[in-house]
Design a protein around this motif. Structure first.
Motif, PDB file in Angstrom:
ATOM      1  N   PHE A 238       5.137   0.032   9.011  1.00 15.19           N
ATOM      2  CA  PHE A 238       5.599   0.720   7.988  1.00 15.19           C
ATOM      3  C   PHE A 238       4.991   0.422   6.792  1.00 15.19           C
ATOM      4  CE2 PHE A 238       7.883  -3.305   8.372  1.00 15.19           C
ATOM      5  CZ  PHE A 238       7.910  -3.911   7.149  1.00 15.19           C
ATOM      6  N   THR A 239       4.930   1.023   5.763  1.00 14.75           N
ATOM      7  CA  THR A 239       4.314   0.767   4.405  1.00 14.75           C
ATOM      8  C   THR A 239       4.850  -0.114   3.415  1.00 14.75           C
ATOM      9  OG1 THR A 239       3.744   3.330   4.388  1.00 14.75           O
ATOM     10  CG2 THR A 239       3.377   1.797   2.351  1.00 14.75           C
ATOM     11  N   PRO A 240       4.469  -1.401   3.176  1.00 13.22           N
ATOM     12  CA  PRO A 240       5.220  -2.413   2.585  1.00 13.22           C
ATOM     13  C   PRO A 240       5.325  -2.127   1.083  1.00 13.22           C
ATOM     14  CG  PRO A 240       2.999  -3.329   3.472  1.00 13.22           C
ATOM     15  CD  PRO A 240       3.040  -1.844   3.795  1.00 13.22           C
ATOM     16  N   ARG A 241       6.296  -2.872   0.348  1.00  7.04           N
ATOM     17  CA  ARG A 241       6.255  -2.809  -1.027  1.00  7.04           C
ATOM     18  C   ARG A 241       5.432  -3.918  -1.587  1.00  7.04           C
ATOM     19  NH1 ARG A 241      10.035   0.504  -2.865  1.00  7.04           N
ATOM     20  NH2 ARG A 241      11.704   1.162  -1.675  1.00  7.04           N
ATOM     21  N   ARG A 242       5.282  -3.891  -2.805  1.00 12.04           N
ATOM     22  CA  ARG A 242       4.360  -4.879  -3.447  1.00 12.04           C
ATOM     23  C   ARG A 242       5.075  -6.112  -3.577  1.00 12.04           C
ATOM     24  NH1 ARG A 242      -0.692  -3.065  -5.757  1.00 12.04           N
ATOM     25  NH2 ARG A 242      -0.191  -4.544  -7.593  1.00 12.04           N
ATOM     26  N   LEU A 243       4.515  -7.310  -3.815  1.00 13.61           N
ATOM     27  CA  LEU A 243       5.163  -8.394  -4.182  1.00 13.61           C
ATOM     28  C   LEU A 243       5.886  -8.410  -5.503  1.00 13.61           C
ATOM     29  CD1 LEU A 243       6.034 -11.515  -4.015  1.00 13.61           C
ATOM     30  CD2 LEU A 243       3.508 -12.028  -4.828  1.00 13.61           C
ATOM     31  N   GLU A 244       5.299  -7.497  -6.449  1.00 16.73           N
ATOM     32  CA  GLU A 244       5.961  -7.449  -7.887  1.00 16.73           C
ATOM     33  C   GLU A 244       7.370  -6.719  -7.734  1.00 16.73           C
ATOM     34  OE1 GLU A 244       1.654  -7.866  -8.154  1.00 16.73           O
ATOM     35  OE2 GLU A 244       2.841  -6.570  -6.925  1.00 16.73           O
TER      36      GLU A 244
END
Length: 376
Positions: A238-244
């Motif tokens: 799956f496409t992950p979200r950024r740490l920010e």
């Protein structure tokens, strides 16, 4: 003697303080309906509105606006909301004044997701459905509960011209229609444990014997969470979200409530094996995000972290522990069946919500928008 006429229902923009005051008066509300969530979703324009019966506030909503380029009209989205009395005899009035308010603000469509259940399937029913080769979906299995309120809300939405955003597997671009929940009201830790299946109970004992330790972290642990989350995204494609994104979520939710959000880490020796994000609003607690490493999987760190979060939700006064979305499947050959089995082992229940619904406010723009979504 006839009853005096009730004051008309009105709607207006409200401040963050008014919005939070309303939420604090409710037993629970979705975290997607908190002002903080509007600060998380920076790619949407957020506003808080309140319903009033005379001078008395009777509802609130976080509305997210996605504006169409060039045209300036918006899709007005109320995820898992609004936070109103869905059993109110004045529900039609509440929805009509919302429609008129948004139309006057230039919205071309209203999308909402009533947080009301329509059906429930208990753990024993789900196990039987999985074992039945003929039954492949929840909606093909007889539910243990058909909720009158949810049924009534769905009928009202249809009557007002709302369109149900159905998805074959129960997932949409927005919020899931099927979720898995563990009821906590009136229960003890011992009762929770006894309600789990034998594998869960055995694995909980195994984690304790093998020295897996679960702790509540803080903002400084989000980098570790994100490292495991990226590994999980690669493994599960799956496409992950950024740490920010997670840093912003933690910051604004922590500012809104001292115990709104937590990060948990399951550790063994010097290794972090699993990490999760837990959110609570009133009596509702959510397992929102989870991540794990492939290393030392035999130690069952994911089980340990779930058990800790459930116990902490119970201690915090939650009546529901929500493991969020599941697909509408009980088929043995479905790639998601392993996740279903894991959640069913908690002894909880599958819950179908009313789902997400669209009300076109400009049929021309709504049709064009729907076509765009199909071809993009």
């Amino acid at each position: 003697m006839s009853q005096p006429d009730r004051a008309p229902i009105t709607i207006r923009d409200i401040s963050v303080e008014e919005h939070l005051r309303w939420l604090r008066e409710q037993p629970s509300a979705s975290f997607l309906q908190t002002p903080a969530w509007g600060l998380v979703k920076t790619d949407w324009r957020a506003e808080s509105v309140g319903w009033f019966e005379g001078d008395v506030m009777v509802g609130a909503a976080l509305i997210l606006h996605r504006t169409l380029p060039m045209i300036g009209r918006s899709l007005a989205y109320i995820p898992e909301g609004p936070c109103i009395d869905w059993g109110s005899p004045r529900l039609v009035e509440l929805l009509k004044v919302l429609r008129d308010h948004l139309k006057a603000k230039g919205a071309f469509a209203l999308r909402l997701g009533p947080p009301v259940p329509t059906h429930r399937w208990h753990a024993a029913t789900i196990k039987a459905a999985i074992a039945d080769p003929v039954t492949r979906r929840y909606d093909e299995a007889t539910p243990d509960v058909v909720a009158p309120l949810g049924t009534s809300v769905v009928a009202t939405l249809r009557r007002l011209g709302f369109r149900h955003l159905a998805a074959d597997d129960g997932f949409l671009a927005g919020q899931p229609e099927y979720v898995f929940q563990v009821p906590l009201a009136g229960r003890t830790e011992a009762d929770l444990l006894s309600g789990m299946n034998q594998l869960w109970r055995r694995n909980i004992k195994k984690t304790e014997k093998n020295g897996v330790v679960v702790r509540v972290g803080d903002a400084s642990d989000l980098g570790t969470f994100h490292r495991l989350y990226l590994e999980t995204a690669g493994r599960d494609t799956f496409t992950p979200r950024r740490l920010e994104y997670f840093e912003r979520m933690y910051r604004v939710m922590s500012a809104e409530g001292p115990d709104r959000i937590r990060v948990y880490l399951a550790e063994h020796a010097d290794d972090v094996l699993a990490a999760t994000i837990w959110i609570r609003v009133g009596q509702h607690a959510w397992y929102s995000y989870g991540a794990s490493t492939a290393a030392k999987r035999e130690l069952q760190a994911s089980t340990a972290i779930q058990w800790r979060m459930m116990r902490d939700a119970l201690a915090a006064g939650a009546t529901v522990y929500d493991l969020r979305g599941i697909t509408n499947t009980v088929a043995e050959d479905n790639p998601h069946i392993g996740l279903i089995r894991f959640k069913v082992g908690t002894g909880g229940e599958a819950v179908r919500l009313a789902g997400e619904w669209d009300l076109p406010l400009s049929r021309l723009l709504y049709t064009a928008f729907s076509l765009y979504l199909k071809v993009r």
